[in-house]
Design a protein around this motif. Structure first.
Motif, mmCIF file in Angstrom:
data_model
loop_
_atom_site.group_PDB
_atom_site.id
_atom_site.type_symbol
_atom_site.label_atom_id
_atom_site.label_comp_id
_atom_site.label_asym_id
_atom_site.label_seq_id
_atom_site.Cartn_x
_atom_site.Cartn_y
_atom_site.Cartn_z
ATOM 1 N N ASP A 191 7.614 -15.728 9.465
ATOM 2 C CA ASP A 191 7.864 -15.964 10.888
ATOM 3 C C ASP A 191 7.217 -17.269 11.343
ATOM 4 N N ASP A 192 7.589 -17.707 12.544
ATOM 5 C CA ASP A 192 7.104 -18.983 13.059
ATOM 6 C C ASP A 192 5.613 -18.961 13.365
ATOM 7 N N ASP A 193 5.058 -17.757 13.619
ATOM 8 C CA ASP A 193 3.642 -17.668 13.974
ATOM 9 C C ASP A 193 2.743 -17.413 12.769
ATOM 10 N N GLY A 194 3.292 -17.428 11.572
ATOM 11 C CA GLY A 194 2.484 -17.258 10.368
ATOM 12 C C GLY A 194 2.188 -18.599 9.720
ATOM 13 N N GLY A 195 0.919 -18.926 9.540
ATOM 14 C CA GLY A 195 0.535 -20.167 8.889
ATOM 15 C C GLY A 195 -0.292 -19.879 7.647
ATOM 16 N N LEU A 196 -0.214 -20.758 6.652
ATOM 17 C CA LEU A 196 -0.935 -20.531 5.401
ATOM 18 C C LEU A 196 -1.434 -21.860 4.857
ATOM 19 N N ASN A 197 -2.749 -22.085 4.992
ATOM 20 C CA ASN A 197 -3.355 -23.263 4.376
ATOM 21 C C ASN A 197 -3.645 -23.037 2.901
ATOM 22 N N GLY A 198 -3.869 -21.796 2.522
ATOM 23 C CA GLY A 198 -4.139 -21.463 1.126
ATOM 24 C C GLY A 198 -4.500 -20.005 0.993
ATOM 25 N N ALA A 199 -4.380 -19.473 -0.217
ATOM 26 C CA ALA A 199 -4.719 -18.079 -0.493
ATOM 27 C C ALA A 199 -4.783 -17.880 -1.993
ATOM 28 N N ALA A 200 -5.376 -16.755 -2.378
ATOM 29 C CA ALA A 200 -5.425 -16.390 -3.790
ATOM 30 C C ALA A 200 -5.416 -14.875 -3.910
ATOM 31 N N MET A 201 -4.970 -14.427 -5.074
ATOM 32 C CA MET A 201 -4.973 -13.000 -5.376
ATOM 33 C C MET A 201 -5.329 -12.825 -6.846
ATOM 34 N N CYS A 202 -5.913 -11.677 -7.159
ATOM 35 C CA CYS A 202 -6.026 -11.279 -8.556
ATOM 36 C C CYS A 202 -4.872 -10.328 -8.865
ATOM 37 N N TRP A 203 -4.533 -10.224 -10.136
ATOM 38 C CA TRP A 203 -3.552 -9.230 -10.564
ATOM 39 C C TRP A 203 -4.083 -8.476 -11.775
ATOM 40 N N ILE A 204 -3.689 -7.216 -11.835
ATOM 41 C CA ILE A 204 -4.175 -6.297 -12.856
ATOM 42 C C ILE A 204 -2.962 -5.601 -13.458
ATOM 43 N N ALA A 205 -2.768 -5.737 -14.748
ATOM 44 C CA ALA A 205 -1.621 -5.125 -15.428
ATOM 45 C C ALA A 205 -2.113 -4.130 -16.474
ATOM 46 N N PHE A 206 -1.453 -2.979 -16.532
ATOM 47 C CA PHE A 206 -1.772 -1.976 -17.549
ATOM 48 C C PHE A 206 -0.550 -1.077 -17.753
ATOM 49 N N PRO A 207 -0.475 -0.363 -18.875
ATOM 50 C CA PRO A 207 0.734 0.407 -19.186
ATOM 51 C C PRO A 207 1.012 1.508 -18.170
ATOM 52 N N LYS A 208 2.280 1.737 -17.919
ATOM 53 C CA LYS A 208 2.660 2.883 -17.096
ATOM 54 C C LYS A 208 2.311 4.176 -17.821
ATOM 55 N N GLN A 209 1.990 5.205 -17.035
ATOM 56 C CA GLN A 209 1.657 6.526 -17.557
ATOM 57 C C GLN A 209 0.454 6.480 -18.499
ATOM 58 N N LYS A 210 -0.449 5.528 -18.256
ATOM 59 C CA LYS A 210 -1.683 5.464 -19.032
ATOM 60 C C LYS A 210 -2.541 6.677 -18.699
ATOM 61 N N ARG A 211 -3.069 7.330 -19.709
ATOM 62 C CA ARG A 211 -3.880 8.525 -19.495
ATOM 63 C C ARG A 211 -5.119 8.203 -18.673
ATOM 64 N N HIS A 212 -5.420 9.088 -17.743
ATOM 65 C CA HIS A 212 -6.625 9.005 -16.915
ATOM 66 C C HIS A 212 -6.602 7.820 -15.933
ATOM 67 N N VAL A 213 -5.430 7.216 -15.714
ATOM 68 C CA VAL A 213 -5.304 6.095 -14.788
ATOM 69 C C VAL A 213 -4.053 6.290 -13.933
ATOM 70 N N ASP A 214 -4.172 6.023 -12.655
ATOM 71 C CA ASP A 214 -3.028 6.041 -11.755
ATOM 72 C C ASP A 214 -3.176 4.872 -10.795
ATOM 73 N N CYS A 215 -2.107 4.500 -10.129
ATOM 74 C CA CYS A 215 -2.173 3.378 -9.199
ATOM 75 C C CYS A 215 -1.051 3.481 -8.183
ATOM 76 N N GLY A 216 -1.121 2.654 -7.165
ATOM 77 C CA GLY A 216 -0.082 2.639 -6.153
ATOM 78 C C GLY A 216 -0.460 1.742 -4.998
ATOM 79 N N ARG A 217 0.248 1.902 -3.907
ATOM 80 C CA ARG A 217 0.060 1.086 -2.720
ATOM 81 C C ARG A 217 0.274 1.967 -1.498
ATOM 82 N N PHE A 218 -0.506 1.777 -0.452
ATOM 83 C CA PHE A 218 -0.268 2.453 0.812
ATOM 84 C C PHE A 218 -0.286 1.420 1.934
#
Length: 303
Positions: A191-218
C-alpha cells in the motif's frame, strides 16, 4: 550499551528488561547465554526473531537482533537500534542446532544483501535488492536436497521502517515456491502508506512430519478483520501430533501492520502449552493501534 557478562541458562528467550528498564533505553542491550553443560562439542548454529518490540515513533523504526561470540558453551545475544532511533524494549526468541545437523538448516535473508553475507548461498538473485523497495525476494538452495519439500519458518530479526504521519508500520516475511531443493524468501511492505528502508529475516527448514517437532503460523486475521483492531487478540493451536512430553513452543513475529501515529508496540505470547496444543496472543498497549500481526512457531517435544 548495557551488557551483562554473567551468563543465564538457555531457554530460547531474551528480553531487554532482564538487563534494564524500558524507561532507560540505550542503543544496545545484551547478555551472555549458557548452553547446557556438555551439550555441544562445537559452536552450534542459531536462528532468532523478534518476540516483542517497543520503539519510539519520533524517529525511524529501527531494531536489530544479533547472536555472536558463539562457542560450544555460551553466546552473546543483543537487541540493538542505531542512529537516533529509540528502542525502549524488545525481546527475542531463538533456536539452535548442532553444527553438523543434516536435516535442519538455518539461513538469513537481508535486504542489505551486499553488506551482509547470508548463512546459506543464494541460488539465484531474483531481484536487485534496494533500500525502500516494497517487494524484495531472494531464492535459496538447501545444502542437500530433501526427500520432499520441507517446512520453512520465517522470523523477522531486523527492521528499518520510516515513521511519521505519512506511514504505517507494515512488513511481512514469508517463504514460497518451496521444493525439495530450495525456496524463495520475501520481505515485503504494501500500500501507499507502507515504507521499507530495510529488513531481515531468518529462515528455518526441516523435514515435514519430523518426530517430536511441529510448526505453523497464527495471525490476528484468523480471529478478526484488520478493520477491527484490538489491544489483545487470542486464539488456540492444535498440534498435528500429540507429543509424549509437553513441548517447548518458540514463536516470533513474521508480519506487522500497525498505525504509524504512535510508537510501535507489539508482542507475541504463548501460554497454556499442553501435549496437544497451546494458546497464543498478539498484543499492543498504550495509544498504539495494531491492525494485524502474525507469528510463526516451532514446537519441540523431544523426550
Amino acid at each position: 550499551m548495557v551488557h551483562v557478562a554473567r551468563s543465564r541458562a538457555d531457554n530460547g528467550n531474551f528480553s531487554t528488561e532482564e538487563v534494564r528498564k524500558s524507561s532507560k533505553p540505550c542503543p544496545s542491550t545484551s547478555r551472555l547465554i549458557a548452553f547446557s553443560k556438555g551439550h555441544y562439542k562445537e559452536p552450534p548454529n542459531l536462528a532468532g526473531g523478534f518476540a516483542s518490540l517497543n520503539i519510539s515513533s519520533e524517529k525511524p523504526i529501527r531494531a536489530n537482533l544479533i547472536a555472536d561470540s558463539i562457542t560450544e558453551d555460551t553466546f552473546r545475544i543483543a537487541l540493538e537500534t542505531w542512529a537516533d532511533s529509540v528502542l525502549y524494549s524488545a525481546s527475542a526468541t531463538w533456536i539452535e542446532h548442532k553444527a553438523n545437523a543434516r536435516d535442519c538448516v538455518f539461513g538469513q535473508f537481508d535486504t542489505n544483501y551486499d553488506a551482509r553475507k547470508p548463512t546459506a548461498s543464494p541460488r539465484k538473485r531474483t531481484s536487485h535488492l534496494q533500500a525502500a523497495s516494497k517487494k524484495n525476494a531472494q531464492t535459496f538452495s538447501f545444502p542437500r536436497a530433501y526427500k520432499e519439500p520441507p517446512e520453512v519458518i520465517c522470523w523477522l530479526n531486523r527492521l528499518d521502517l520510516p515513521s511519521g504521519p505519512d506511514y504505517n508500520y507494515k512488513i511481512r516475511a514469508f517463504a514460497d515456491a518451496i521444493d525439495n531443493r530450495g525456496f524463495t524468501g520475501h520481505l515485503n511492505t504494501w500500500d501507499d502508506d507502507g515504507g521499507l528502508n530495510g529488513a531481515a529475516m531468518c529462515w528455518i527448514a526441516f523435514p515435514k512430519q519430523k518426530r517430536h517437532v511441529d510448526c505453523g503460523r497464527f495471525s490476528t486475521n484468523d480471529i478478526r478483520k484488520r478493520t477491527n483492531p484490538r489491544e489483545k487478540t487470542s486464539g488456540t493451536v492444535k498440534f498435528k501430533q500429540r507429543f509424549q512430553t509437553v513441548p517447548t513452543v518458540l514463536a516470533a513475529l513474521s508480519m506487522l501492520d500497525a498505525a504509524g501515529n504512535a510508537d510501535l508496540r507489539v508482542k507475541v505470547l504463548i501460554t497454556d502449552v499442553k501435549y496437544d496444543g497451546f494458546r497464543w496472543s498478539l498484543e499492543t498497549w498504550g495509544d498504539s493501534t495494531l491492525y494485524a500481526a502474525s507469528a510463526s512457531w516451532i514446537a519441540l517435544g523431544f523426550p
